[in-house]
Scaffold this motif. Sequence first.
Motif, mmCIF file in Angstrom:
data_model
loop_
_atom_site.group_PDB
_atom_site.id
_atom_site.type_symbol
_atom_site.label_atom_id
_atom_site.label_comp_id
_atom_site.label_asym_id
_atom_site.label_seq_id
_atom_site.Cartn_x
_atom_site.Cartn_y
_atom_site.Cartn_z
ATOM 1 N N GLY A 83 -17.763 -24.903 -9.750
ATOM 2 C CA GLY A 83 -18.223 -23.989 -8.716
ATOM 3 C C GLY A 83 -19.061 -24.662 -7.657
ATOM 4 O O GLY A 83 -19.406 -24.033 -6.649
ATOM 5 N N CYS A 84 -19.401 -25.946 -7.859
ATOM 6 C CA CYS A 84 -20.157 -26.705 -6.869
ATOM 7 C C CYS A 84 -19.221 -27.607 -6.081
ATOM 8 O O CYS A 84 -18.259 -28.162 -6.621
ATOM 9 N N ASP A 85 -19.527 -27.782 -4.807
ATOM 10 C CA ASP A 85 -18.812 -28.716 -3.939
ATOM 11 C C ASP A 85 -19.843 -29.400 -3.073
ATOM 12 O O ASP A 85 -20.295 -28.847 -2.083
ATOM 13 N N GLY A 86 -20.266 -30.596 -3.501
ATOM 14 C CA GLY A 86 -21.355 -31.256 -2.798
ATOM 15 C C GLY A 86 -22.625 -30.436 -2.916
ATOM 16 O O GLY A 86 -23.029 -30.044 -4.010
ATOM 17 N N ALA A 87 -23.241 -30.136 -1.768
ATOM 18 C CA ALA A 87 -24.486 -29.364 -1.763
ATOM 19 C C ALA A 87 -24.245 -27.859 -1.741
ATOM 20 O O ALA A 87 -25.198 -27.090 -1.652
ATOM 21 N N HIS A 88 -22.988 -27.441 -1.829
ATOM 22 C CA HIS A 88 -22.666 -26.017 -1.813
ATOM 23 C C HIS A 88 -22.352 -25.533 -3.226
ATOM 24 O O HIS A 88 -21.904 -26.297 -4.069
ATOM 25 N N TYR A 89 -22.605 -24.253 -3.446
ATOM 26 C CA TYR A 89 -22.380 -23.672 -4.767
ATOM 27 C C TYR A 89 -21.840 -22.259 -4.624
ATOM 28 O O TYR A 89 -21.855 -21.673 -3.541
ATOM 29 N N SER A 90 -21.353 -21.714 -5.715
ATOM 30 C CA SER A 90 -20.896 -20.329 -5.736
ATOM 31 C C SER A 90 -21.437 -19.669 -6.992
ATOM 32 O O SER A 90 -22.167 -20.296 -7.769
ATOM 33 N N SER A 91 -21.095 -18.433 -7.201
ATOM 34 C CA SER A 91 -21.492 -17.724 -8.416
ATOM 35 C C SER A 91 -20.264 -17.449 -9.259
ATOM 36 O O SER A 91 -19.169 -17.225 -8.742
ATOM 37 N N VAL A 92 -20.465 -17.459 -10.574
ATOM 38 C CA VAL A 92 -19.409 -17.137 -11.522
ATOM 39 C C VAL A 92 -19.504 -15.652 -11.843
ATOM 40 O O VAL A 92 -20.574 -15.151 -12.208
ATOM 41 N N LEU A 93 -18.414 -14.944 -11.696
ATOM 42 C CA LEU A 93 -18.356 -13.528 -12.076
ATOM 43 C C LEU A 93 -18.014 -13.469 -13.555
ATOM 44 O O LEU A 93 -16.977 -13.994 -13.983
ATOM 45 N N VAL A 94 -18.882 -12.869 -14.347
ATOM 46 C CA VAL A 94 -18.703 -12.867 -15.797
ATOM 47 C C VAL A 94 -18.658 -11.446 -16.354
ATOM 48 O O VAL A 94 -19.296 -10.529 -15.824
ATOM 49 N N THR A 95 -17.915 -11.292 -17.441
ATOM 50 C CA THR A 95 -17.884 -10.073 -18.221
ATOM 51 C C THR A 95 -17.997 -10.454 -19.693
ATOM 52 O O THR A 95 -18.105 -11.646 -20.018
ATOM 53 N N ARG A 96 -18.025 -9.495 -20.580
ATOM 54 C CA ARG A 96 -18.058 -9.809 -22.006
ATOM 55 C C ARG A 96 -16.770 -10.498 -22.435
ATOM 56 O O ARG A 96 -15.695 -10.236 -21.884
ATOM 57 N N ALA A 97 -16.871 -11.339 -23.436
ATOM 58 C CA ALA A 97 -15.698 -12.073 -23.908
ATOM 59 C C ALA A 97 -14.588 -11.138 -24.356
ATOM 60 O O ALA A 97 -13.402 -11.439 -24.186
ATOM 61 N N ASP A 98 -14.948 -9.983 -24.928
ATOM 62 C CA ASP A 98 -13.936 -9.054 -25.442
ATOM 63 C C ASP A 98 -13.711 -7.842 -24.541
ATOM 64 O O ASP A 98 -13.088 -6.859 -24.954
ATOM 65 N N ALA A 99 -14.193 -7.904 -23.301
ATOM 66 C CA ALA A 99 -14.048 -6.761 -22.392
ATOM 67 C C ALA A 99 -12.618 -6.681 -21.856
ATOM 68 O O ALA A 99 -11.878 -7.662 -21.841
ATOM 69 N N ARG A 100 -12.258 -5.519 -21.356
ATOM 70 C CA ARG A 100 -10.910 -5.315 -20.830
ATOM 71 C C ARG A 100 -10.738 -5.838 -19.409
ATOM 72 O O ARG A 100 -9.615 -5.937 -18.909
ATOM 73 N N PHE A 101 -11.846 -6.167 -18.742
ATOM 74 C CA PHE A 101 -11.786 -6.551 -17.335
ATOM 75 C C PHE A 101 -11.202 -7.955 -17.176
ATOM 76 O O PHE A 101 -11.575 -8.874 -17.909
ATOM 77 N N ASP A 102 -10.293 -8.119 -16.209
ATOM 78 C CA ASP A 102 -9.705 -9.435 -15.971
ATOM 79 C C ASP A 102 -9.872 -9.912 -14.537
ATOM 80 O O ASP A 102 -9.409 -10.988 -14.166
ATOM 81 N N SER A 103 -10.537 -9.126 -13.718
ATOM 82 C CA SER A 103 -10.821 -9.487 -12.328
ATOM 83 C C SER A 103 -11.941 -8.598 -11.840
ATOM 84 O O SER A 103 -12.262 -7.571 -12.463
ATOM 85 N N LEU A 104 -12.534 -8.952 -10.696
ATOM 86 C CA LEU A 104 -13.565 -8.083 -10.130
ATOM 87 C C LEU A 104 -12.967 -6.734 -9.747
ATOM 88 O O LEU A 104 -13.590 -5.688 -9.955
ATOM 89 N N ALA A 105 -11.747 -6.731 -9.215
ATOM 90 C CA ALA A 105 -11.115 -5.474 -8.815
ATOM 91 C C ALA A 105 -10.980 -4.509 -9.994
ATOM 92 O O ALA A 105 -11.076 -3.287 -9.823
ATOM 93 N N SER A 106 -10.790 -5.048 -11.186
ATOM 94 C CA SER A 106 -10.634 -4.181 -12.367
ATOM 95 C C SER A 106 -11.954 -3.584 -12.827
ATOM 96 O O SER A 106 -11.968 -2.749 -13.736
ATOM 97 N N CYS A 107 -13.058 -3.982 -12.210
ATOM 98 C CA CYS A 107 -14.386 -3.502 -12.622
ATOM 99 C C CYS A 107 -14.826 -2.242 -11.888
ATOM 100 O O CYS A 107 -15.999 -1.848 -11.992
#
Length: 263
Positions: A83-107
């Motif tokens: 998620g890092c590229d040089g001095a730039h970074y992003s955030s990881v979108l996380v859910t529970r390991a056993d949750a039904r969600f597979d994308s942000l749109a599904s949330c």
Amino acid sequence: MSWIAALPMYNVTPALDLEWREWLDDVLRRIKPACRIVEPDEELHGFWRRPNLLISQTCGYPLMQGLHAQVQLIATPCFDAPGCDGAHYSSVLVTRADARFDSLASCRGARAVYNQDDSNSGMNAFRHAVAPLARAGMFFGAVLRTGSHLGSLRAVADNRADVAAIDCVTFAFVCDVLPELARRVRAIGTTAASPGLPLIASANVPPATIAALRNALNETLTSRPARAKRLRLTGFSTLPLTDYARIGELESEARAAGYARLG
């Protein structure tokens, strides 16, 4: 002037906090100022504005919300983290390991959690990612503020929330030192990138000292490569303040889409 220093941002565990403190002590010994490493005894917005602040680390969101007028940029660390590229970074979108969600749109309608209102990674970038999906300014069924990325991860892992945006550097450290927590969550996406958390100094710090600090930062990488690897540090970039305007753009783009706040 008696200077002070602190690194409050990536102390995921006490052991990692000690590692960062030892690294900071190494930086300071190389420039030999009269400086104490301290634990901030006030909320960070006040601490970052102390006139005797020699070096600390801040988030880009408060930097661009007014802090920049009272501090100067020293450098932005570059991290070896997904998620890092040089001095730039992003955030990881996380859910529970056993949750039904597979994308942000599904949330849609799910329970979101974030760390702080003034966090770029936990709130601002999250808001920007959600904005295109929102309807009439709404997307989630509930939103909870926890106070920290660790708190957000634990809320997701414990089924008190369904999705969060976690600074990718923080998440990499969690995978390193809290693997049992990391195994209880699962990544389902990433946010847009922006400049990482900068090292700052009071506007009172002389230019020669800023230059010495930059040299010392790089020297600590080459002198202790094993420590640099544990801290995931690969280098430092000197970014102009204008680069951090990207953080304001993320906010403006979300507001233009009618999504002014997480909801």
